[in-house]
Design a protein around this motif. Structure first.
Motif, PDB file in Angstrom:
ATOM      1  N   THR A 212       0.846  -1.198   0.000  1.00  0.00           N
ATOM      2  CA  THR A 212       0.000   0.000   0.000  1.00  0.00           C
ATOM      3  C   THR A 212       0.879   1.245   0.000  1.00  0.00           C
ATOM      4  OG1 THR A 212      -1.739  -1.160   1.234  1.00  0.00           O
ATOM      5  CG2 THR A 212      -1.820   1.242   1.223  1.00  0.00           C
TER       6      THR A 212
ATOM      7  N   ASP B  54      -6.763  -3.360   2.769  1.00  0.00           N
ATOM      8  CA  ASP B  54      -5.864  -2.265   2.395  1.00  0.00           C
ATOM      9  C   ASP B  54      -6.357  -1.611   1.116  1.00  0.00           C
ATOM     10  OD1 ASP B  54      -4.430  -3.445  -0.059  1.00  0.00           O
ATOM     11  OD2 ASP B  54      -4.060  -5.006   1.439  1.00  0.00           O
ATOM     12  N   THR B  55      -5.777  -0.477   0.811  1.00  0.00           N
ATOM     13  CA  THR B  55      -6.089   0.248  -0.428  1.00  0.00           C
ATOM     14  C   THR B  55      -4.907   0.162  -1.381  1.00  0.00           C
ATOM     15  OG1 THR B  55      -5.294   2.311   0.552  1.00  0.00           O
ATOM     16  CG2 THR B  55      -7.643   1.822   0.770  1.00  0.00           C
ATOM     17  N   GLY B  56      -4.196  -0.964  -1.346  1.00  0.00           N
ATOM     18  CA  GLY B  56      -2.964  -1.116  -2.106  1.00  0.00           C
ATOM     19  C   GLY B  56      -3.167  -1.538  -3.546  1.00  0.00           C
TER      20      GLY B  56
ATOM     21  N   GLY C 128      -6.910  -2.649  -4.032  1.00  0.00           N
ATOM     22  CA  GLY C 128      -6.742  -3.185  -2.686  1.00  0.00           C
ATOM     23  C   GLY C 128      -7.221  -4.626  -2.509  1.00  0.00           C
TER      24      GLY C 128
END
Length: 696
Positions: free
Chosen positions: A444, A473-475, A531
């Motif tokens: 992320t 997560d926003t990865g 994500g």
């Protein structure tokens, strides 16, 4: 004493009686033998009739006939103590009518039994003498004539032939039984096709293989329909045509469907028979080889799996080699730079990088060791009682600073009551969540990582706590292909991802194995570029935690650690230097011992509050030394002995505890572990001092 036959019994009369006995189909072999022996007693006018079996130097009575029952079948004598030894030596019939005046008067048989009369002949089977047929008596008989010799030899010849015939029959029966068992075990049937009238015949086993009734009458057209449509049926039809046209035989492995719709593999062989250039008959065998084909396929799969494992091991070595060199380069490079650095601020930064690199190196080593233990089935869960919320509070505190340093946010949503205690492996639970958080943070670049935990009493049983964990997560997210191979070792998705972010690829594989050991479930959902979310479901046994006394930083500061007497026991000089350097940070000047024996001598001269004891040492190891110190009371009851070891298994910890050690510290030793050991020793020393003051 039998009544003698009238003198001058004619040979024809003897042969007629002999023939009637041996050809009587109603008599068993044993009955015929008994009749012959009884008949012989009359013919030779003697008292005892014997058929013996000779094995090396042993003489065994197999059959016997005597009128006073003085001898029974099964009796055994040394061969040398019988007249038969002379018969066997001569290799032909032998007779004595007055042994006392013959050359065998000194024979043990005459000396022991006073047998005056004897006539006997060897029984031969396949050219070997296996025993004798003989008649004897203690009385002196009339001299035996050539006719008597012929009679006894006739007895012996028939017995030898009959024994040989019975032996052959028994062998044939045994062979037939063996052949039948082999055919049944091998599942082989036969068939033949008469082309002059198109009559097809199947053996019993062939019908069994095709799962049809024994009354089933096969025909060529219907027989071919058992072969599966497509390749199998086309192949057998072509083989039959080639055999009829050119005489070419076949040996094929094909699939068929039995009458009961069972799919099996068979090996079919066929040959052709020609008369006047025309094929008149086809014949061959059919064998059920389903098990063999399945075994072959299984071996092929195992070979493929073995090759895949070998490939994975090659990846492991290459991957680990690369990953180890990166932190090692950081450690070596920064330490070399620190050797000549004069600027304190730069020196601190260099040492900080070296320490961070050492943490990465230790993490890689731990992953490899865990994976190795899992692969060999040696990893075991080690449960203990603890407050569930503490684990996730610690993880939140630990990873908050990591996220801050990367300019991303860590969101933590913990729905766990403060008093929820469980009996579980807290270390492995923490490892699972820590691994997922580390991965989420690694992949992320902006946005946030969220840890959501819900714990509640199980609906199924009050003895368990249902734990649901979600790490999102926003990865960079993952493709469907990456998700499919996500939990395989050494896999991190596309090669550009691996090159950019590094890592061994073992972390998620270990997570999956641990969760399966815990009988839990793990799932993942992700969208490439948007994500990922990992969900874990576990059921933890309810535990109990009593109030514990925690030594706070304030308490540490109130205790003067410099007053502690500390001994470091290690056979490795570098380890001793590391420990004494770490202890010096706490104003402690520790004594050292180079092995267990040296430690015992040091403790005889001085009392120590705390002993850091290496376990594996020459001369006397740490366990032995601890046992001596405790048994001989060379340390006080309040003294702390802390084990220093690279072995971290439950059995190693138990061994240290049984030896009398209080603490278990794994290498490489962290400052926190040293600080806790010092605090424990200081607290024990203070309690001991307070107790002494109380009694004064």
């Amino acid at each position: 004493m039998p009544e003698p036959v009238a003198e001058g019994v004619y040979a024809l009369s003897f042969l007629r009686t002999f023939h009637n006995i041996v050809t009587d189909q109603t008599l068993k072999f044993e009955d015929k033998v008994h009749s012959l022996l009884t008949f012989g007693l009359q013919v030779f006018e003697l008292d005892i009739a014997i058929i013996s079996k000779i094995q090396q130097h042993n003489y065994r009575v197999e059959y016997v006939a005597c009128f006073n029952n003085e001898l029974a079948a099964g009796a055994e004598f040394p061969l040398g103590n019988t007249y038969c030894v002379h018969t066997l030596k001569a290799g032909q019939a032998l007779a004595f009518h007055h042994a006392g005046e013959s050359e065998i008067a000194t024979h043990p048989c005459y000396q022991g039994f006073q047998l005056e009369s004897y006539i006997g002949a060897p029984i031969q089977v396949d050219g070997n003498s296996i025993g004798t047929v003989n008649f004897s008596a203690t009385k002196i008989s009339q001299p035996f004539t050539q006719q008597h010799i012929d009679y006894i030899e006739l007895f012996a010849q028939w017995l030898g032939a009959e024994i040989a015939r019975r032996k052959t029959i028994e062998q044939l029966e045994q062979n037939n039984q063996t052949l039948g068992k082999l055919e049944q075990a091998a599942n082989i049937g036969t068939w033949q096709l008469d082309l002059t009238n198109n009559a097809l015949e199947w053996s019993q086993q062939t019908k069994i293989i095709h799962e049809v009734a024994q009354s089933y009458q096969p025909e060529l057209a219907t027989a071919l329909t058992f072969y599966n449509e497509g390749t199998s049926r086309q192949t057998i039809q072509q083989a039959v045509e080639d055999a009829i046209n050119s005489g070419e035989g076949w040996n094929l492995e094909l699939e068929i469907t039995t009458a009961k719709n069972k799919l099996i593999w068979i090996a079919t062989q066929g040959s052709a028979e020609f008369e006047n250039g025309k094929c008149v008959r086809l014949f061959g065998t059919v064998q059920d080889i389903t098990d063999a084909v399945e075994l072959k396929n299984m071996l092929a799969r195992q070979k493929e799996a073995a090759e895949l494992m070998l490939n994975e091991r090659s990846k492991l070595f290459a991957k680990i080699s690369h990953e180890l060199r990166t932190p090692l380069n950081g450690i070596v490079g920064m330490l070399n730079a620190a050797m000549t650095e004069q600027n304190p601020q730069e020196l601190k930064q260099q040492l900080t990088v070296a320490l961070r690199s050492s943490d990465i190196l230790l993490s890689i080593i731990n992953e490899v060791l865990d994976y190795s233990k899992i692969s060999h089935g040696e990893l075991k869960l080690e449960p203990s009682h603890f407050l569930l919320k503490d684990v996730f509070n610690d993880l939140t505190n630990l990873f908050t600073s990591v996220c801050t340093n990367k300019s991303i946010q860590l969101n933590s949503h913990l729905q766990i009551a403060d008093d929820v205690a469980v009996y579980f492996d807290s270390t492995r639970l923490s490892q699972i969540v820590s691994n997922l958080l580390s991965n989420a943070i690694k992949f992320t670049e902006q946005g946030a990582v969220t840890l959501s935990v819900v714990a509640c009493k199980s609906d199924k049983s009050a003895e368990y706590v249902d734990l649901n964990i979600a790490v999102s997560d926003t990865g960079i997210g993952m493709t469907a292909e990456t998700i499919t191979a996500l939990f395989k070792p050494f896999n991190q998705g596309a090669s550009n991802i691996t090159q950019k972010y590094g890592g061994t690829g073992l972390g998620l594989s270990i997570v999956k194995e641990l969760i399966e050991m815990m009988q839990g479930q793990v799932s993942v959902s992700s969208e490439f570029g948007h994500g990922s979310t990992f969900n874990i479901r576990l059921q933890l046994p309810v535990g109990s935690v009593q109030a514990q006394t925690h030594i706070t930083d304030t308490a540490d500061n109130e205790i003067d650690l410099s007053s502690l007497a500390v001994l470091v026991v290690d056979d490795n000089e570098i380890n001793r230097i590391v420990m004494t350097s770490c202890l010096s940070q706490f104003n402690i000047n520790a004594d050292i011992a180079i092995d267990g024996k040296d430690a015992v001598e040091k403790c005889r001269a001085e009392k120590y509050d705390l002993i850091f004891m290496d376990c594996i040492m020459p001369i006397m190891d740490g366990w032995q030394a601890t046992q001596v110190l405790r048994a001989d009371k060379l340390v006080t009851e309040k003294a702390i002995i802390a084990a220093l070891t690279a072995n971290t298994s439950e059995s190693d910890q138990l061994k240290c505890e049984q030896a009398g050690m209080n603490l278990f510290i794994t290498k490489p030793v962290q400052n926190t572990a040293i600080k806790n050991a010092l605090a424990s020793a200081a607290q024990a020393a203070r309690n001991s001092a307070d107790q002494s003051a109380h009694y004064q």
